[in-house]
Write a protein that holds these residues in place. Structure first.
Motif, PDB file in Angstrom:
ATOM      1  N   UNK A  18       0.752  -1.247   0.160  1.00 33.77           N
ATOM      2  CA  UNK A  18      -0.095   0.019  -0.160  1.00 33.77           C
ATOM      3  C   UNK A  18       1.015   1.084  -0.246  1.00 33.77           C
ATOM      4  N   UNK A  19       0.426   2.313  -0.550  1.00 38.14           N
ATOM      5  CA  UNK A  19       0.943   3.649  -0.435  1.00 38.14           C
ATOM      6  C   UNK A  19       0.315   4.641   0.655  1.00 38.14           C
ATOM      7  N   UNK A  20       1.263   5.246   1.454  1.00 40.11           N
ATOM      8  CA  UNK A  20       0.903   6.045   2.332  1.00 40.11           C
ATOM      9  C   UNK A  20       1.205   7.492   2.052  1.00 40.11           C
ATOM     10  N   UNK A  21       0.462   8.581   2.488  1.00 35.45           N
ATOM     11  CA  UNK A  21       1.064   9.944   2.267  1.00 35.45           C
ATOM     12  C   UNK A  21       0.789  10.703   3.762  1.00 35.45           C
ATOM     13  N   UNK A  22       1.929  11.325   4.200  1.00 40.10           N
ATOM     14  CA  UNK A  22       1.947  11.877   5.376  1.00 40.10           C
ATOM     15  C   UNK A  22       1.959  13.413   5.135  1.00 40.10           C
ATOM     16  N   UNK A  23       0.916  14.481   5.725  1.00 39.29           N
ATOM     17  CA  UNK A  23       0.935  15.537   5.171  1.00 39.29           C
ATOM     18  C   UNK A  23       1.687  16.572   6.431  1.00 39.29           C
ATOM     19  N   UNK A  24       2.769  17.310   6.122  1.00 34.05           N
ATOM     20  CA  UNK A  24       3.420  18.096   7.187  1.00 34.05           C
ATOM     21  C   UNK A  24       4.756  18.063   6.808  1.00 34.05           C
ATOM     22  N   UNK A  25       5.547  18.753   7.691  1.00 37.17           N
ATOM     23  CA  UNK A  25       6.993  19.148   7.474  1.00 37.17           C
ATOM     24  C   UNK A  25       7.654  19.010   8.473  1.00 37.17           C
ATOM     25  N   UNK A  26       7.433  18.703   9.814  1.00 35.65           N
ATOM     26  CA  UNK A  26       8.027  18.758  11.157  1.00 35.65           C
ATOM     27  C   UNK A  26       8.347  17.409  11.539  1.00 35.65           C
ATOM     28  N   UNK A  27       8.939  17.685  12.930  1.00 37.75           N
ATOM     29  CA  UNK A  27       9.487  16.444  13.595  1.00 37.75           C
ATOM     30  C   UNK A  27       8.336  15.247  13.786  1.00 37.75           C
TER      31      UNK A  27
END
Length: 416
Positions: A1-10
């Motif tokens: 499966x493909x997963x997308x995480x939104x954001x740019x931080x720790x």
């Protein structure tokens, strides 16, 4: 499966790392990510987290199965609502539900209506009335800007002069909405809770954050200067009581209000003489609590999300070790600070989760924000984990960063 995480931080760095270790996951993308995440995910830096239409198009084009939204702003702005038009499953509440974090007054009204323990409060939308209020209210008093403020819109006024200053700070115009809260005294702790409407599963491991900028819990409030888990001096009975009085009731309350909530509820709690009470709710993982909790979590993260989605029983597995995380921030944070200073010593990125580093033309890291990174330490107990964390901190070389030297001090003191 493909997963997308939104954001740019720790927080998004650790989420991407956890997803990349899942046996169910083939590929992890992060929008927009940062330069330090390339070892655990494919960074899509040319799409901004505010561009909901482009994110939706990306999800459709790449046949993303799970989208995990890290920061609060995209949730408040309705990114989940946009992505619900795709076939992806979205971990993060919709715009209506995200008000639980987006409006302090909204959260307070729900807690009041459903008898969820919290501080007494008053909302004042006129600066002159606020000035009069702080002349006669009980001190200490807590002032909270109603909307999002990245952890910096809260002022704990210990004196009347500080309350007056707080009014001047938070009322940028004559008609701001500020919540004035009774000051609660006690031990603060953070409980993360998976929520799918009435189905609420709190983590059975809690974390403790350090909000103040400087050693000894002094200085201005920040987004968090470090965290650790577990919290040995807060018992399992207290965690059970927090679940019974707060975690499950807030999930049930949202259902009663006709609000569909799928995602995570962060409970910022405080243990008072009268038991656990709510300081704040967030509609997403805490930062830096996520970095220590997800490091200690041994379970497959995507497998957990699938079970939350299906409302199936969940048992969270934890590593035996304790985890301590120390935030390195740009000098001047949470006020103004300079960017573009070299940050060296990041040869082994496994020990750090990065929030605000950017590579220059020479491929060298430079600071690019307030909280720059968190150094992670592990050990058989909190004290040895703390030593390991500060050992990782010592490897970072920069003339522009500062950090607290007493992260986890409460747990160590309680154990002596």
């Amino acid at each position: 499966m493909k997963v997308l995480v939104i954001g740019s931080g720790g927080r998004e760095h650790v989420l991407a790392k956890k997803c990349s270790t899942s046996e169910l996951v083939d590929k992890v993308f992060v929008i927009p990510g940062n330069d330090a995440m390339t070892e655990v995910a494919t960074i899509v830096s040319d799409i901004d987290e505010t561009d909901h239409k482009l994110i939706r198009d990306f999800v459709v084009k790449h046949e993303i199965e799970w989208v995990i939204i890290g920061p609060e702003q995209p949730l408040i702005d309705g990114l989940t609502d946009e992505l619900e038009q795709t076939n992806a499953k979205v971990f993060g509440p919709n715009k209506q539900a995200a008000q639980l974090e987006g409006s302090k007054e909204f959260a307070k009204k729900i807690m009041e209506k459903y008898n969820i323990p919290t501080a007494e409060y008053q909302t004042i939308t006129d600066k002159d009335k606020a000035k009069k209020y702080v002349e006669q209210c009980k001190i200490p008093i807590v002032l909270k800007k109603d909307g999002l403020a990245a952890g910096k819109g809260v002022i704990v006024a210990l004196t009347r002069d500080e309350a007056r200053e707080g009014v001047e700070t938070l009322y940028q115009t004559q008609n701001e909405k500020v919540v004035f809260e009774e000051f609660l005294d006690g031990e603060e702790y953070s409980v993360m809770t998976f929520v799918n409407n009435e189905f609420a599963v709190p983590f059975d491991c809690i974390a403790q954050d350090h909000k103040r900028a400087y050693d000894g819990d002094i200085g201005p409030n920040t987004g968090g200067m470090g965290a650790y888990c577990p919290v040995p001096h807060i018992s399992d009975d207290i965690l059970k009581e927090t679940n019974e009085k707060i975690a499950q009731p807030i999930a049930d309350a949202l259902v009663s209000e006709g609000i569909n909530y799928f995602g995570l509820i962060y409970i910022g709690a405080i243990l008072t003489e009268d038991g656990p009470k709510v300081i704040e709710f967030n509609a997403r993982f805490g930062d830096p609590e996520a970095q220590v909790l997800l490091t200690r979590l041994d379970s497959d993260f995507i497998e957990i999300l699938e079970k939350v989605y299906k409302k199936e029983p969940i048992t969270l597995e934890w590593k035996d070790e304790s985890v301590v995380g120390v935030v390195l921030a740009s000098k001047g944070y949470p006020g103004s600070y300079d960017k573009g200073h070299l940050v060296e010593g990041l040869e082994d990125l496994n020990q750090y989760f990065v929030s605000a580093l950017k590579k220059n033309d020479k491929g060298q890291y430079e600071n690019n924000g307030g909280r720059v990174m968190i150094a992670i330490g592990m050990g058989d107990d909190i004290e040895s984990a703390q030593q390991d964390a500060y050992n990782q901190v010592s490897k970072i070389k920069s003339n522009q960063l500062f950090y607290r030297k007493d992260i986890a001090h409460k747990a160590i003191k309680a154990n002596k």
